[in-house]
Design an enzyme around this catalytic site. Sequence first.
Site, PDB file in Angstrom:
ATOM      1  NE  ARG A 116      -1.956  -1.112   3.750  1.00 29.14           N
ATOM      2  CZ  ARG A 116      -1.529  -0.108   4.518  1.00 29.14           C
ATOM      3  NH1 ARG A 116      -1.854   1.138   4.228  1.00 29.14           N
ATOM      4  NH2 ARG A 116      -0.781  -0.356   5.575  1.00 29.14           N
ATOM      5  CB  SER A 152       0.489  -7.203   6.899  1.00 26.76           C
ATOM      6  OG  SER A 152      -0.725  -6.849   6.300  1.00 26.76           O
ATOM      7  CE  LYS A 169      -5.009  -9.833   9.707  1.00 34.05           C
ATOM      8  NZ  LYS A 169      -3.684  -9.371   9.270  1.00 34.05           N
ATOM      9  CB  THR A 170      -3.165 -15.406   6.563  1.00 34.68           C
ATOM     10  OG1 THR A 170      -3.788 -14.176   6.221  1.00 34.68           O
ATOM     11  CG2 THR A 170      -3.501 -16.450   5.517  1.00 34.68           C
TER      12      THR A 170
END
Length: 539
Positions: A62, A247, A251-252
């Site tokens: 980003r 990130s 989490k994933t």
Amino acid sequence: MSALIIQKLSEIKIKNINSIFYNPTYEDLLKEETLESLEGYEKSYKTNFNCQNVYTGKFTGRSPKDKYIAQDEQTINTLWWNTKEYPNDNKPISQKIWDNLRQITERQLSNKKIYVLDMFCGANIETRLSIRFVTEVAWQAHFVKNMFIEPSKDELENFRPDFHVLNSSKATNKNWQNDGLNSENYVAFNFSEKMQIIGGSWYGGEMKKGIFALMNYILPQKKIASMHCSANSDLNGKNSTIYFGLSGTGKTTLSNDPNRYLVGDDEHGWDSNGIFNFEGGCYAKTSKLTSKSEPMIFDAIKENALLENVKLLEGNHINFDDTSLTENGRVSYPISHIEKRIKNKSVADHPSNIIFLSADATGVLPPISCLSYEQAIYYYLSGYTSKAIGTEIGLTETQATFSSCFGSAFLTLHPVKYAEVLENKIIEHKPKIYLINTGWNGRKERLDLGKTRNIISLINFGKIQDKNFFEVPYFNLKIPNSLLKEDTDFYNPIRSFKDDKSWRVNALDLTKKFNHNFEKFKLIKSDLINRYNAFGPKI
């Protein structure tokens, strides 16, 4: 249907469309994104995983410095605006500058072949948003198809967009200096006109996170929690756990548990019925990915998945170990690629457990701490972690940071608003709450992922029932004694430093950072801040 869509696009000044692909199939997109006539970053490349890989140039994450929101009567008193005292990514622009950026985007998308996808954000039918995405790049449409929720045929017949996303990644603002902006690139929002526009950046995540920012604006004002978290549960959507974190904190990885069923990997709401996924896909990091380390993610990389900025070797072979392009290599894939998921619903019951994931770069925090709900609100507002390399433009080393609500870059209201909603949910449903360090120890070694997975498993199966704890100095964090007896050297962070004094020096420094960060919340008058200030680290 295409003629109707062309008419509707003309109403937002995208005109003279040469041809249109409306909600194209994966087969259509594959043909379009591999055309020989494509140049530069428009093209996708075949890989040995039977899926495509794309490159996004310098935009491998980003670009928060290029994010803007139009300031008007609706937003001036509701948005959490960037200020000198409390800097954030919500930089205001005037209606005049917005109009200029929008015209650049409209010109870029006019007189072109374009791809239009009508998608939902939010698995809860009562609160979901209808989003119309428009792009001239086929693989960006592929990304959207992977990441959001596809309407049924009947739902498409009656689809009325609540919001538009216009992605003109080939366009730039040549007059950016006169407009007082950061660069020629822009990611801009107008909540009154219900639109996001993108210029210059090729990074797919700008669309995903843009819609998250929109949900963050709408849902808390309806007393629904909007959360930067992953979630999983048992087969029936019961005994659910949510995992907050930025990130790179896991989490994933940790929600993709072979003994659990995935609800979603990144963004969720929590309403009176329970938790629900915002998305229809997953967006996982691929750095150092192996079938052994993360089998569920690895197996999801197959036909229709879309890799971003992963190094291709001779013969189109993927090399996940080569991060020379970026540490933030990614893969998007529809959630249907995960066999162990909550099928057809992406919703679950009220959480039994809440886990805050913090990649502590100092090594001071324990691998697991049991939190009171008062401590939970403090740590939620603080959002301490370390930013991972590559997740933002210009971030070249791991950096300790405080990110309110574990996602301040995506907050459009003041963090206290989100904390108030979460506080009410916690008090009503009484989940158990934990702080998990997925970062480093005092020897600057990354904490063992296998041991972290074991901690998560113990939590999810309700096997941490301790009434006796070791309390960490300064922080008042409680480590379960049962775990300390098993492996004191791992669970007690003090033991990972060369001596107690070294830990205390680092702990004192981190305590001061926590206290300094929390001072900014005192700039506003809030009973919540007054209540929870006492539950943070103390010297």
